[in-house]
Design an enzyme around this catalytic site. Structure first.
Site, mmCIF file in Angstrom:
data_model
loop_
_atom_site.group_PDB
_atom_site.id
_atom_site.type_symbol
_atom_site.label_atom_id
_atom_site.label_comp_id
_atom_site.label_asym_id
_atom_site.label_seq_id
_atom_site.Cartn_x
_atom_site.Cartn_y
_atom_site.Cartn_z
ATOM 1 N N ASP A 38 45.220 22.050 -43.849
ATOM 2 C CA ASP A 38 45.026 22.169 -45.109
ATOM 3 C C ASP A 38 45.177 23.486 -45.847
ATOM 4 O OD1 ASP A 38 43.683 19.696 -44.406
ATOM 5 O OD2 ASP A 38 42.111 20.007 -45.410
ATOM 6 N N LYS B 85 44.856 17.185 -51.758
ATOM 7 C CA LYS B 85 43.483 17.223 -51.661
ATOM 8 C C LYS B 85 43.039 18.130 -52.776
ATOM 9 C CE LYS B 85 40.269 19.728 -48.655
ATOM 10 N NZ LYS B 85 39.985 20.756 -47.493
ATOM 11 N N LYS C 193 43.113 13.128 -50.334
ATOM 12 C CA LYS C 193 41.993 13.362 -49.706
ATOM 13 C C LYS C 193 41.002 13.785 -50.852
ATOM 14 C CE LYS C 193 39.609 16.794 -46.712
ATOM 15 N NZ LYS C 193 39.901 17.658 -45.570
#
Length: 228
Positions: free
Chosen positions: A93, A157, A190
């Site tokens: 990430d 995300k 996400k």
């Protein structure tokens, strides 16, 4: 929605920099015991996390250039490579340089994401790009979606959970709806930040998220009670 299904959406985040080794182990094990999709940790906790998830179905996710995203690209790539070299990494990430995005330097943002995604994919590691939606306007969020798609990331995300601002909504239904509508199925989503209840998680799943980042203090609250 059954607890095992909910758990399959959760990246159980154990990212507090002040945790001791014993606290890290304790918090990581919570995510493993509930069968979360992954545990998400800082690079320094990789070995600890690998020990905790050994023999389980829970995978390992590691953050890169977290939480600010403003290192130069060479540094990000070196950190990502060092993470990958530890082995058995499922996903990285990475925090996008959202200052560049706000400056409309889209080609630079896309270039950085592209280099990172190509590095990750060469090693069969997924890449999520954290765009820090609380720092962005609606139009900037739309632009961030397009940059992530053009950069061939696997996920966009929403949040790090560490932004300091008077305006903090994280993965709110409005933000997720905007991202999903903009993405049109071209990238996975996400939702992370302020996902602290079962009701919020279910709502986001119904809106179309593919994964949720849940702080380690909230996982047990979401999964640890009966909903029969």
């Amino acid at each position: 929605m059954e607890k095992n299904i909910l758990a399959s959406y959760i990246d159980h985040a154990v990212l507090d920099p002040q945790m001791t080794v014993e606290q890290l182990k304790e918090k990581i094990i919570i995510g493993v015991n509930y069968g979360c999709k992954s545990v998400c940790v800082n690079p320094s906790a990789i070995d600890i996390a690998k020990e905790c998830i050994r023999g389980s179905k829970t995978l390992l996710c590691v953050v890169c250039d977290f939480p600010f995203g403003c290192s130069h690209i060479e540094s990000k790539l070196m950190q990502a490579q060092a993470i990958i070299d530890k082995g058995d990494i499922y996903e990285i990430d990475m925090v996008m340089n959202y200052g560049l995005l706000k400056s409309h330097e889209y080609e630079k943002v896309i270039h950085e994401i592209t280099l990172m995604s190509h590095l990750c994919h060469q090693h069969h590691v997924g890449l999520k790009v954290i765009v820090e939606t609380d720092a962005l306007t609606k139009e900037e969020i739309k632009a961030a979606v397009e940059c992530c798609i053009k950069g061939e990331a696997d996920f966009i995300k929403t949040s790090t959970g560490y932004l300091k601002s008077e305006h903090l909504e994280g993965a709110s239904p409005d933000v997720i709806r905007l991202i999903v509508e903009t993405a049109q199925g071209r990238i996975k989503v996400k939702g992370s930040g302020c996902v602290r209840s079962r009701e919020r998680l279910v709502e986001l799943i119904e809106l179309g998220i593919d994964r949720a980042g849940v702080g380690c203090s909230s996982t047990e609250k979401i999964l640890g009670v009966s909903y029969d």
